[in-house]
Design a protein around this motif. Structure first.
Motif, mmCIF file in Angstrom:
data_model
loop_
_atom_site.group_PDB
_atom_site.id
_atom_site.type_symbol
_atom_site.label_atom_id
_atom_site.label_comp_id
_atom_site.label_asym_id
_atom_site.label_seq_id
_atom_site.Cartn_x
_atom_site.Cartn_y
_atom_site.Cartn_z
ATOM 1 N N GLN A 1 46.879 22.271 56.383
ATOM 2 C CA GLN A 1 46.312 22.035 55.051
ATOM 3 C C GLN A 1 47.416 21.778 54.031
ATOM 4 O OE1 GLN A 1 43.012 21.780 54.250
ATOM 5 N NE2 GLN A 1 43.792 21.110 52.245
ATOM 6 N N GLU A 2 48.494 22.578 54.122
ATOM 7 C CA GLU A 2 49.616 22.380 53.201
ATOM 8 C C GLU A 2 50.244 21.009 53.416
ATOM 9 O OE1 GLU A 2 52.165 25.649 53.946
ATOM 10 O OE2 GLU A 2 50.981 27.078 52.733
ATOM 11 N N ALA A 3 50.329 20.594 54.668
ATOM 12 C CA ALA A 3 50.900 19.276 54.949
ATOM 13 C C ALA A 3 50.028 18.174 54.359
ATOM 14 C CB ALA A 3 51.061 19.088 56.464
ATOM 15 N N ARG A 4 48.753 18.321 54.462
ATOM 16 C CA ARG A 4 47.845 17.317 53.887
ATOM 17 C C ARG A 4 47.953 17.285 52.360
ATOM 18 N NH1 ARG A 4 44.344 19.117 58.105
ATOM 19 N NH2 ARG A 4 43.374 20.626 56.675
ATOM 20 N N ASP A 5 48.059 18.468 51.764
ATOM 21 C CA ASP A 5 48.187 18.511 50.311
ATOM 22 C C ASP A 5 49.502 17.884 49.855
ATOM 23 O OD1 ASP A 5 45.781 19.804 50.245
ATOM 24 O OD2 ASP A 5 46.631 21.836 50.027
ATOM 25 N N GLN A 6 50.589 18.151 50.618
ATOM 26 C CA GLN A 6 51.882 17.576 50.279
ATOM 27 C C GLN A 6 51.865 16.063 50.403
ATOM 28 O OE1 GLN A 6 54.451 19.139 49.042
ATOM 29 N NE2 GLN A 6 55.818 17.337 49.001
#
Length: 426
Positions: free
Chosen positions: A400-405
């Motif tokens: 999820q963090e990777a997608r947000d980044q």
């Protein structure tokens, strides 16, 4: 003892005959007056006016009889002797043979400052008129064989039948209602010939129970009710005197006759007073109470209750969740019974939940350390479930963090001013 009549001479045959004739004449006159047809009913005087020919044939003067006067409030009648108007009270005195001394009565009324017409008008102000369906307040004044008499301020005491005393069964009315009790009643029967109305407490309780049920349904609250009986379709429950139906699909598991008398938590599924239909659910109440703090992604323990071609139903503290065949393992499974057995204890992760319908879906695939572990060694999956679930959440969080980044970098790389100018130019 001496008698005051001992010195009186005996009556002769002629004197006896004369007295009998006098009595017969007096009785005949009273009978003739009675035939005039004076009728006093519920305080309103009225009369049948006989024809002049009929009166002449009976030896009575023409026009004899009580007639309704043209005045209103208070109602007046005409005296058959003087032809003057009389109040209904004077008419009743005349009917029952009590002579009216007009001068004496007027003198008494003048002294009192209150006459019959004033009294009649005052009574009319307090003459209650009841309609079926009205709610009144009354006081229990007397017990009867099949009910009780209640003072509601009417012409006569109202009647409350024992069957109408409560929604619940009342075996002894005297234990349920005491003399002097003030209660609310609903009128269910109009006035009879004696001015008596019929009352009910049961119908008031019935209406208020339905109102409370509708309010609880709107607020989506959980209730508790007693199981009254078991049938082929489910069970009947009692809530505040109302009978509700608990379908078998929404009843506690293993519902038998032993459950009669037990109290269970319930939610309302359907409330329809016009059809007298009340449907409840235990499953929904249990699901919401036990899953209030549960969210998708949480780890739970359960027991496999039944196997289906499309998956397995797992019991989690009385609530069933579906473990679909596609969520058992990463590897393909063609037969659920080759992987799971009824009564087997497993650990699974909640994927989705539907509180309204009392359903949620499970997954053991997310707990596999390696694809196919549920097929090769399901016990190892159960033993390592907590650790695997923690790694799963870390992986999901990282993804999820990777997608947000990535989304942030994409937005940062855009020339928003140029896009705005182009959009404005269009």
């Amino acid at each position: 003892r001496s008698s005051p009549f001992k010195d009186r001479p005996p009556l002769s045959h002629a004197m006896v005959s004369s007295q009998r004739s006098s009595v017969r004449s007096s009785a005949a006159m009273r009978l003739k007056l009675a035939c005039v047809g004076i009728v006093v009913c519920a305080g309103v005087a009225s009369a049948f006016a006989p024809s002049s020919a009929w009166l002449a044939g009976k030896g009575l003067p023409a026009g004899l009889g009580l007639r309704r006067a043209t005045t209103t409030q208070p109602s007046m009648v005409v005296s058959p002797i003087t032809g003057e108007q009389m109040s209904k009270f004077d008419a009743m005195r005349f009917k029952f043979g009590r002579e009216t001394n007009t001068a004496q009565v007027e003198e008494q009324q003048q002294i009192a400052g209150f006459d019959y017409s004033d009294f009649e008008t005052a009574i009319a102000k307090f003459d209650s008129s009841f309609q079926v369906g009205d709610t009144v307040v009354g006081q229990v004044v007397q017990y009867e064989q099949n009910g009780a008499l209640v003072d509601v301020g009417g012409k006569s005491s109202a009647f409350l039948a024992s069957a109408e005393a409560s929604m619940q069964r009342v075996d002894d009315l005297e234990e349920y209602l005491s003399i002097g009790d003030n209660r609310e009643f609903q009128i269910i029967g109009g006035e009879d010939e004696n001015g008596q109305v019929r009352l009910s407490i049961r119908r008031l309780e019935f209406a208020r129970a339905w109102e409370r049920v509708r309010q609880i349904q709107e607020e989506d609250c959980t209730i508790t009710a007693e199981i009254m009986s078991i049938n082929r379709g489910g069970a009947l429950v009692n809530f505040e005197g109302l009978r509700g139906f608990l379908p078998g699909s929404h009843a506690p598991q293993g519902l038998t006759e032993d459950a009669v008398g037990t109290v269970v938590p319930l939610k309302f599924l359907e409330v329809d007073q016009t059809k007298n239909r009340l449907v409840v659910s235990n499953r929904r109440a249990v699901v919401e109470s036990r899953l209030t703090n549960l969210e998708p992604g949480q780890l739970i323990s359960g027991v496999v209750r039944s196997l289906k071609p499309y998956g397995a139903f797992v019991d989690i503290g009385g609530v069933s969740g579906l473990l679909h065949i596609s969520q058992i393992s990463h590897d393909h499974i063609s037969d659920v019974s080759k992987v799971l057995q009824e009564g087997q204890e497993i650990k699974a992760m909640i994927l989705t939940q539907d509180k309204e319908k009392g359903r949620f879906s499970l997954s053991t695939r997310t707990l596999e350390g390696e694809p196919g572990d549920m097929i090769r060694n399901p016990e190892s999956v159960k033993e390592n479930a907590e650790a695997t679930a923690a790694k799963y959440h870390e992986r999901v969080k990282a993804e999820q963090e990777a997608r947000d980044q990535a989304a942030s970098e994409l937005v940062a790389g855009l020339d928003l001013d140029a896009l705005s100018s182009e959009e404005f130019a269009k």
